[in-house]
Design a protein around this motif. Structure first.
Motif, PDB file in Angstrom:
ATOM      1  N   ARG A 209       0.552  -1.203  -0.156  1.00  0.00           N
ATOM      2  CA  ARG A 209       0.188  -0.161  -0.187  1.00  0.00           C
ATOM      3  C   ARG A 209       0.513   1.003  -0.145  1.00  0.00           C
ATOM      4  NH1 ARG A 209      -5.047  -2.174   1.161  1.00  0.00           N
ATOM      5  NH2 ARG A 209      -4.418  -4.041   2.532  1.00  0.00           N
ATOM      6  N   PHE A 210       2.353   1.242   0.553  1.00  0.00           N
ATOM      7  CA  PHE A 210       3.495   2.466   0.168  1.00  0.00           C
ATOM      8  C   PHE A 210       4.421   1.758  -1.105  1.00  0.00           C
ATOM      9  CE2 PHE A 210       1.923   1.006   4.240  1.00  0.00           C
ATOM     10  CZ  PHE A 210       1.476   1.383   5.108  1.00  0.00           C
ATOM     11  N   THR A 211       4.233   1.652  -2.088  1.00  0.00           N
ATOM     12  CA  THR A 211       4.167   2.149  -2.958  1.00  0.00           C
ATOM     13  C   THR A 211       4.270   3.088  -3.825  1.00  0.00           C
ATOM     14  OG1 THR A 211       3.194   0.929  -4.017  1.00  0.00           O
ATOM     15  CG2 THR A 211       4.788  -0.721  -3.420  1.00  0.00           C
ATOM     16  N   PRO A 212       5.113   3.824  -4.715  1.00  0.00           N
ATOM     17  CA  PRO A 212       5.047   4.806  -5.224  1.00  0.00           C
ATOM     18  C   PRO A 212       3.942   4.501  -6.508  1.00  0.00           C
ATOM     19  CG  PRO A 212       7.542   3.955  -5.662  1.00  0.00           C
ATOM     20  CD  PRO A 212       6.824   2.822  -5.010  1.00  0.00           C
ATOM     21  N   ALA A 213       3.706   3.145  -7.076  1.00  0.00           N
ATOM     22  CA  ALA A 213       2.337   3.009  -7.684  1.00  0.00           C
ATOM     23  C   ALA A 213       1.058   3.305  -7.320  1.00  0.00           C
ATOM     24  CB  ALA A 213       2.360   1.291  -8.274  1.00  0.00           C
ATOM     25  N   ALA A 214       1.034   2.842  -5.991  1.00  0.00           N
ATOM     26  CA  ALA A 214      -0.235   2.737  -4.991  1.00  0.00           C
ATOM     27  C   ALA A 214      -0.335   3.967  -4.134  1.00  0.00           C
ATOM     28  CB  ALA A 214      -0.285   1.124  -4.123  1.00  0.00           C
ATOM     29  N   CYS A 215       0.924   4.586  -3.862  1.00  0.00           N
ATOM     30  CA  CYS A 215       0.982   6.070  -3.257  1.00  0.00           C
ATOM     31  C   CYS A 215       1.892   6.963  -3.265  1.00  0.00           C
ATOM     32  CB  CYS A 215       0.958   4.823  -1.204  1.00  0.00           C
ATOM     33  SG  CYS A 215       1.398   6.642  -0.098  1.00  0.00           S
ATOM     34  N   PRO A 216       1.230   7.733  -4.508  1.00  0.00           N
ATOM     35  CA  PRO A 216       2.404   8.604  -4.666  1.00  0.00           C
ATOM     36  C   PRO A 216       2.315   9.661  -4.107  1.00  0.00           C
ATOM     37  CG  PRO A 216       0.156   9.039  -6.247  1.00  0.00           C
ATOM     38  CD  PRO A 216       0.119   7.471  -4.739  1.00  0.00           C
ATOM     39  N   ARG A 217       1.745  10.143  -2.661  1.00  0.00           N
ATOM     40  CA  ARG A 217       2.095  10.591  -2.215  1.00  0.00           C
ATOM     41  C   ARG A 217       2.808  10.336  -0.592  1.00  0.00           C
ATOM     42  NH1 ARG A 217       0.122  16.754  -2.992  1.00  0.00           N
ATOM     43  NH2 ARG A 217       0.875  17.182  -4.978  1.00  0.00           N
ATOM     44  N   LEU A 218       3.814  10.086   0.386  1.00  0.00           N
ATOM     45  CA  LEU A 218       3.972   9.527   1.531  1.00  0.00           C
ATOM     46  C   LEU A 218       4.636  10.381   2.410  1.00  0.00           C
ATOM     47  CD1 LEU A 218       4.537   6.523   2.870  1.00  0.00           C
ATOM     48  CD2 LEU A 218       6.855   6.485   1.623  1.00  0.00           C
ATOM     49  N   VAL A 219       4.380   9.972   4.005  1.00  0.00           N
ATOM     50  CA  VAL A 219       4.788  10.671   4.596  1.00  0.00           C
ATOM     51  C   VAL A 219       6.066  10.005   5.313  1.00  0.00           C
ATOM     52  CG1 VAL A 219       4.667  12.759   6.480  1.00  0.00           C
ATOM     53  CG2 VAL A 219       3.053  12.458   4.493  1.00  0.00           C
ATOM     54  N   VAL A 220       6.898  10.517   5.746  1.00  0.00           N
ATOM     55  CA  VAL A 220       7.974   9.202   6.261  1.00  0.00           C
ATOM     56  C   VAL A 220       8.534   9.795   7.876  1.00  0.00           C
ATOM     57  CG1 VAL A 220      10.198   8.143   5.831  1.00  0.00           C
ATOM     58  CG2 VAL A 220       9.245   8.104   4.358  1.00  0.00           C
TER      59      VAL A 220
ATOM     60  N   ILE B 172      14.716   7.295  -0.123  1.00  0.00           N
ATOM     61  CA  ILE B 172      13.440   7.995  -0.277  1.00  0.00           C
ATOM     62  C   ILE B 172      13.948   8.176  -1.627  1.00  0.00           C
ATOM     63  CG2 ILE B 172      13.110  11.027   0.114  1.00  0.00           C
ATOM     64  CD1 ILE B 172      13.362   9.703   2.848  1.00  0.00           C
ATOM     65  N   ALA B 173      15.237   9.023  -2.274  1.00  0.00           N
ATOM     66  CA  ALA B 173      15.350   8.984  -3.379  1.00  0.00           C
ATOM     67  C   ALA B 173      15.064   7.688  -3.986  1.00  0.00           C
ATOM     68  CB  ALA B 173      17.058   9.183  -3.595  1.00  0.00           C
ATOM     69  N   ALA B 174      15.265   6.918  -3.955  1.00  0.00           N
ATOM     70  CA  ALA B 174      15.200   5.755  -5.183  1.00  0.00           C
ATOM     71  C   ALA B 174      13.309   5.460  -4.888  1.00  0.00           C
ATOM     72  CB  ALA B 174      15.272   3.811  -4.271  1.00  0.00           C
ATOM     73  N   ARG B 175      12.832   5.754  -3.865  1.00  0.00           N
ATOM     74  CA  ARG B 175      11.251   6.124  -4.696  1.00  0.00           C
ATOM     75  C   ARG B 175      10.968   7.631  -5.043  1.00  0.00           C
ATOM     76  NH1 ARG B 175       7.779   3.989  -0.607  1.00  0.00           N
ATOM     77  NH2 ARG B 175       8.277   2.247   0.646  1.00  0.00           N
ATOM     78  N   HIS B 176      11.391   8.270  -4.769  1.00  0.00           N
ATOM     79  CA  HIS B 176      11.570   9.597  -5.570  1.00  0.00           C
ATOM     80  C   HIS B 176      11.430   9.651  -7.166  1.00  0.00           C
ATOM     81  CE1 HIS B 176      11.654  13.729  -6.584  1.00  0.00           C
ATOM     82  NE2 HIS B 176      11.293  13.916  -5.891  1.00  0.00           N
ATOM     83  N   ARG B 177      12.469   8.558  -7.784  1.00  0.00           N
ATOM     84  CA  ARG B 177      12.633   7.877  -8.783  1.00  0.00           C
ATOM     85  C   ARG B 177      12.088   7.386  -9.644  1.00  0.00           C
ATOM     86  NH1 ARG B 177      18.149   7.714  -7.014  1.00  0.00           N
ATOM     87  NH2 ARG B 177      17.853   5.281  -6.490  1.00  0.00           N
ATOM     88  N   ALA B 178      10.882   6.515  -8.719  1.00  0.00           N
ATOM     89  CA  ALA B 178      10.168   5.792  -9.025  1.00  0.00           C
ATOM     90  C   ALA B 178       8.513   6.722  -9.063  1.00  0.00           C
ATOM     91  CB  ALA B 178       9.921   4.738  -8.505  1.00  0.00           C
ATOM     92  N   GLY B 179       9.082   7.991  -8.583  1.00  0.00           N
ATOM     93  CA  GLY B 179       7.505   8.688  -8.994  1.00  0.00           C
ATOM     94  C   GLY B 179       7.458   9.390  -7.935  1.00  0.00           C
ATOM     95  N   GLN B 180       6.746   8.387  -6.493  1.00  0.00           N
ATOM     96  CA  GLN B 180       6.598   9.039  -5.766  1.00  0.00           C
ATOM     97  C   GLN B 180       7.301  10.188  -4.852  1.00  0.00           C
ATOM     98  OE1 GLN B 180       7.056   6.421  -2.245  1.00  0.00           O
ATOM     99  NE2 GLN B 180       4.804   6.093  -1.873  1.00  0.00           N
ATOM    100  N   ARG B 181       6.161  11.233  -4.401  1.00  0.00           N
ATOM    101  CA  ARG B 181       6.715  12.540  -3.469  1.00  0.00           C
ATOM    102  C   ARG B 181       6.368  12.069  -2.173  1.00  0.00           C
ATOM    103  NH1 ARG B 181       9.264  12.190  -7.323  1.00  0.00           N
ATOM    104  NH2 ARG B 181       8.837  13.246  -9.002  1.00  0.00           N
ATOM    105  N   ILE B 182       7.584  12.651  -1.833  1.00  0.00           N
ATOM    106  CA  ILE B 182       8.059  12.380  -0.713  1.00  0.00           C
ATOM    107  C   ILE B 182       7.803  13.454   1.289  1.00  0.00           C
ATOM    108  CG2 ILE B 182       9.278  11.189   1.753  1.00  0.00           C
ATOM    109  CD1 ILE B 182       9.971   9.566  -1.226  1.00  0.00           C
ATOM    110  N   ALA B 183       7.176  13.833   1.905  1.00  0.00           N
ATOM    111  CA  ALA B 183       7.748  14.918   2.475  1.00  0.00           C
ATOM    112  C   ALA B 183       7.976  13.715   4.267  1.00  0.00           C
ATOM    113  CB  ALA B 183       6.234  15.356   2.579  1.00  0.00           C
ATOM    114  N   VAL B 184       8.987  15.069   4.707  1.00  0.00           N
ATOM    115  CA  VAL B 184       9.940  14.246   5.892  1.00  0.00           C
ATOM    116  C   VAL B 184       9.489  14.914   7.411  1.00  0.00           C
ATOM    117  CG1 VAL B 184      11.947  13.489   6.839  1.00  0.00           C
ATOM    118  CG2 VAL B 184      11.425  13.194   4.400  1.00  0.00           C
TER     119      VAL B 184
END
Ligand code: GLU
Length: 380
Positions: free
Chosen positions: A11-22, A48-60
């Motif tokens: 549920r937390f993969t870049p495909a399932a979850c385009p925006r993630l908070v860590v 975080i960078a690997a997820r970012h490259r896969a299209g996920q946007r992350i707020a820390v």
């Protein structure tokens, strides 16, 4: 809700979850000597960078300002001996913390941005929308916002105090589908794992009920983590109500996000689907300006999705203006709903327990259709 069979971590993969908070806790970021655990943090940033490259946007959401500042200023008790110490430590530590994040993210080709918020910034609807639009813009620009509570100006009464609930609120503001709390424990256990050999890690929670709460109480008794399991459950509840999944996973290993993808170890609280974004914001608020006590009839009406009428109210408490947030409390003292009140304290008190046809005469003006309208109310 009926849980489907999707493995929790997916549920937390870049495909399932385009925006993630860590969210990263102080105990993980800062070693007992008060230094940043840079090597470990470099691994988190690589994840975080690997997820970012896969299209996920992350707020820390990053803790650690007080712990870092306390060391630099040589303050006792980790900078928490007094409010003034904590404020000074936070101001000193935050600048070092931001520097560290900016540098490590930059090394991965990412741009960092800093946002410091107080509880009020997210509790006031207008300020919340303002913070949300900043977050949206930053994420849209591919920047990584690094967020903390503005501890150097927050006072004891108006603090989140823990970054778990802050992370859940930020998730809501950022429209994130998931929130991951990196912690020094690996999830919620059925009992205290240090004392009970039969304690098991709970992989998935659809509903936080009394049984789940009892597990958190057992955990916190062992004094684990600063926020503890109770604040993590509160964070989970805020996330669930805004439709986001929340995971508690261990940060006590290298590349903790990649490790979670690989072995799915942790506890995932499943998000619920609820009404509008405004209702989710209401449900996730931590404070209310007043309380309306209601009778059993009103409890039943609210459960059926009706508005709260003055006739069903028994008592009002607090000082509020029209449009403020109030808690609606049943005869057993449980908060059953939260909503925006249609009257100020004085007028609400005048019509409590009175039927609608008497309101105009009591108030001297045409009354509103309800004390709290169902469109501006959320059941808890
Ligand atoms: N905001 C605090 C800090 O940066 C940490 C709060 C928490 O422990 O969750 O030091």
């Amino acid at each position: 809700m009926v849980a489907d069979l999707t493995p929790a971590a997916s549920r937390f993969t870049p495909a399932a979850c385009p925006r993630l908070v860590v969210k990263i806790g102080s105990a993980l970021l800062v070693d007992p000597d008060g230094r940043v655990r840079r090597d470990w943090l470099r691994g988190v940033v690589a994840d975080i960078a690997a997820r970012h490259r896969a299209g996920q946007r992350i707020a820390v959401v990053s803790s650690g300002a007080i712990a870092l500042g306390a060391r630099r200023l040589a303050l006792p008790k980790g900078g928490r001996a007094s409010l003034e110490d904590a404020q000074a430590a936070a101001a000193t530590g935050q600048i070092a913390l931001s520097h560290c994040w900016a540098e490590l993210l930059h090394a991965e080709g990412l741009t960092a941005a800093q946002i410091l918020v107080t509880l009020d910034d997210l509790e006031d609807r207008r300020r919340y929308l303002n913070a949300a639009s900043t977050l949206h813009r930053l994420l849209g620009l591919g920047v990584v916002p690094v967020i903390n509570e503005n501890d150097s100006v927050a006072t004891a009464e108006i603090r989140f105090g823990d970054n778990d609930r802050l992370a859940a609120r930020i998730g809501q503001a950022a429209d994130a589908g998931g929130v991951i709390l990196l912690s020094d424990i690996d999830g919620l256990y059925t009992a205290n794992p240090h004392r009970d050999p039969t304690a098991r890690l709970v992989p998935e929670v659809a509903r936080i009920d009394a049984r789940i709460r009892a597990m958190a109480d057992a955990d916190s008794a062992s004094g684990m983590g600063s926020g503890g399991m109770i604040s993590k459950l509160e964070a989970a509840r805020i996330a669930q109500r805004s439709g986001a999944h929340l995971a508690i996973i261990t940060g006590k290993r290298d590349h903790p996000l990649a490790a979670f993808d690989a072995d799915h170890r942790g506890t995932v609280f499943l998000g619920e689907k609820i009404g509008t974004a405004r209702k989710a914001w209401l449900a996730g608020r931590l404070t209310a300006k007043g309380r309306i006590e209601v009778d059993d009839g009103a409890v039943g009406a609210l459960a059926q999705g009706r508005s709260l009428l003055a006739a069903g109210a028994v008592r009002v408490e607090g000082r509020f203006a029209r449009g403020d947030v109030v808690d609606i409390v049943g005869p057993d003292g449980q908060v059953i709903a939260r909503g925006l009140i249609e009257y100020d304290t004085v007028d609400a008190a005048k019509i409590v327990g009175r039927r609608s046809n008497a309101h105009e005469q009591i108030l001297g003006y045409a009354p509103r259709s309800a004390l709290v309208h169902r469109d501006h109310m959320v059941l808890l």
